[in-house]
Design a protein around this motif. Structure first.
Motif, PDB file in Angstrom:
ATOM      1  N   ASN A  61       1.079  -1.149   0.032  1.00  0.00           N
ATOM      2  CA  ASN A  61      -0.064  -0.043  -0.010  1.00  0.00           C
ATOM      3  C   ASN A  61       0.682   1.196  -0.052  1.00  0.00           C
ATOM      4  O   ASN A  61       1.806   1.307   0.861  1.00  0.00           O
ATOM      5  N   ASP A  62       0.524   2.180  -0.833  1.00  0.00           N
ATOM      6  CA  ASP A  62       1.400   3.468  -0.823  1.00  0.00           C
ATOM      7  C   ASP A  62       0.555   4.498  -0.655  1.00  0.00           C
ATOM      8  O   ASP A  62       0.930   5.978  -1.312  1.00  0.00           O
ATOM      9  N   ALA A  63      -0.334   4.746  -0.038  1.00  0.00           N
ATOM     10  CA  ALA A  63      -1.519   5.893   0.393  1.00  0.00           C
ATOM     11  C   ALA A  63      -0.572   6.787   1.244  1.00  0.00           C
ATOM     12  O   ALA A  63      -0.812   8.127   0.994  1.00  0.00           O
ATOM     13  N   LEU A  64       0.341   6.303   2.021  1.00  0.00           N
ATOM     14  CA  LEU A  64       1.156   7.515   2.603  1.00  0.00           C
ATOM     15  C   LEU A  64       2.522   7.875   2.172  1.00  0.00           C
ATOM     16  O   LEU A  64       3.178   8.803   2.468  1.00  0.00           O
ATOM     17  N   GLY A  65       2.977   7.244   1.004  1.00  0.00           N
ATOM     18  CA  GLY A  65       3.965   7.544   0.448  1.00  0.00           C
ATOM     19  C   GLY A  65       4.519   6.494  -0.458  1.00  0.00           C
ATOM     20  O   GLY A  65       4.076   5.160  -0.427  1.00  0.00           O
ATOM     21  N   PRO A  66       6.025   6.566  -0.941  1.00  0.00           N
ATOM     22  CA  PRO A  66       6.611   5.161  -1.626  1.00  0.00           C
ATOM     23  C   PRO A  66       6.555   4.191  -0.516  1.00  0.00           C
ATOM     24  O   PRO A  66       6.588   4.087   0.648  1.00  0.00           O
ATOM     25  N   TYR A  67       6.716   2.997  -1.229  1.00  0.00           N
ATOM     26  CA  TYR A  67       6.543   1.668  -0.610  1.00  0.00           C
ATOM     27  C   TYR A  67       8.108   1.612  -0.090  1.00  0.00           C
ATOM     28  O   TYR A  67       9.209   2.120  -0.425  1.00  0.00           O
TER      29      TYR A  67
END
Length: 415
Positions: A61-67
């Motif tokens: 999941n990358d909702a908050l930023g890069p993986y």
């Protein structure tokens, strides 16, 4: 039989979803990774033969930023392992309030059977295979089991060749001489020690003189022992894959490390009073703090009732199964969960990434101070959620992490 780690991760997610009162749609979205890449890596061996290795990169999941997440080399790597680890990285980054999502990589190989040249060719082949889906703003790998700063140097160099310029921010935990950060080697163990001291203070256990047992004496186990010892705790037992040692009067972490470097194991250390098994270490009766810092699934429904420690701090990923969690909670044993207890590594990886992007290199004392502040901030948030929800610390930590990811997805219009 050990529980499938992906099934274990799903149980933990479901519990957090339920306590937060979210509907099943949220669970459906978060229970599946956004991308799974499986690659074949042909490597020319020293004898001239070609061997093909299987590798994975999972982006949860990358909702908050890069993986963000490590790459492990292990003969037992499976796709489900890597999916679970990627999901755990999402929660670990979220609970630590880092601008990252979760990812993980793995290659099915026993690196101990490879020459240095074979290991380098494998590493460069793996990073070429996953290069289309990684980058400083997309997905930033790091070390994990049986990978190290040298492997990260090969990763960075190979990726930079593909891009035609130096790209130091594509991976973290690089050697200090090659855009790495001071404090990265100590980071995870230092964070475990901070978490242990925080938990002992919150639950009325004096840290000075607290009796500690540590399963696993690699990087995390050693630095956990070193800092807890420096801060006044007594390390009475440590172990590695070959067995453990015990001394009720305490062990000197640095002397144990020096002995292990000479002999290959802690077993046989002259100041030990007796040799114990890994299972015996977990169930010692005279310890206050237990740090499982080796592998997953070591405290299970079968042995949890025999654990006597007052506090467990998870240095490894997933060392306590959900069934064991229930038993330990009923016994009143506090478990500081992996997603916060061992987040020190990814926090300092974040600091390294920031330094790379800005062309800086901070001093060791600056890095460790920022790490301590970040860990304590995250621990206080989890502790407040724990009191509010009247649940166990793991569920509280997952609730903090999941809530932050869900809020980000809602703001972005994904759900």
């Amino acid at each position: 039989m050990a529980e499938n780690p992906y099934e274990m991760a799903l149980k933990q997610l479901k519990k957090a979803i339920d306590v937060l009162g979210y509907d099943h749609n949220i669970y459906d979205v978060l229970s599946k990774p956004q991308r799974i890449l499986e690659v074949s890596i042909p490597v020319k061996m020293d004898d001239g033969s070609i061997k093909v290795f299987v590798g994975y990169r999972v982006q949860h999941n990358d909702a908050l930023g890069p993986y963000k997440g490590g790459v492990r080399y292990h003969p037992g790597v499976t796709k489900d392992d890597v999916i679970a680890l990627a999901m755990w990285m999402t929660w670990k980054c979220s609970v630590a309030e880092l601008p990252y999502g979760g990812g993980k990589g793995g290659v099915r190989v026993d690196p101990r059977k490879l020459s240095m040249g074979e290991l380098e060719r494998l590493s460069r082949g793996y990073i070429r295979a996953i290069a289309p889906i990684i980058g400083p703003d997309v997905d930033i790998p790091a070390p994990d089991v049986y990978t190290n700063p040298q492997v990260m140097a090969w990763f960075m160099d190979e990726y930079s060749k593909l891009k035609g310029r130096n790209v130091p921010g594509v991976v973290t935990a690089k050697p200090v001489e090659l855009w790495g950060s001071y404090g990265r080697i100590e980071a995870t163990g230092y964070g475990v020690a901070v978490a242990a001291k925080f938990a002992s203070r919150k639950y009325g256990l004096p840290f000075e003189g607290a009796r500690v047992a540590i399963q696993g004496y690699g990087n995390v186990g050693y630095y956990s022992a070193l800092f807890m010892h420096k801060w006044g705790a007594k390390i009475v037992a440590v172990s590695d894959s070959k067995g453990g040692i015990y001394n009720p009067e305490g062990l000197d972490p640095q002397k144990v490390k020096a002995f292990k470097e000479r002999s290959g194991t802690v077993v046989g250390f002259p100041d030990a009073k007796k040799v114990i098994s890994n299972e015996e270490l977990l169930t010692l009766e005279d310890i206050d703090i237990l740090v499982p810092a080796a592998i997953e699934n070591v405290i299970t429904g079968e042995n949890a009732d025999k654990v006597h420690a007052k506090i467990i701090v998870e240095g490894a990923n997933g060392p306590v199964t959900p069934e064991a969690d229930e038993i330990l909670f009923k016994k009143g044993i506090i478990v500081v969960p992996d997603i916060i207890a061992n987040a020190g590594g990814v926090i300092v990886s974040y600091y390294e990434w920031v330094q790379n992007l800005q062309g800086l290199q901070w001093k060791l004392n600056e890095v460790l101070k920022m790490l301590k502040d970040k860990m304590l901030s995250a621990l206080y948030k989890v502790y407040r959620k724990y009191n509010k929800l009247d649940t166990d610390l793991r569920t509280a930590a997952y609730a903090v992490a999941v809530e932050r990811v869900v809020n980000a997805m809602k703001l972005r219009g994904w759900i």
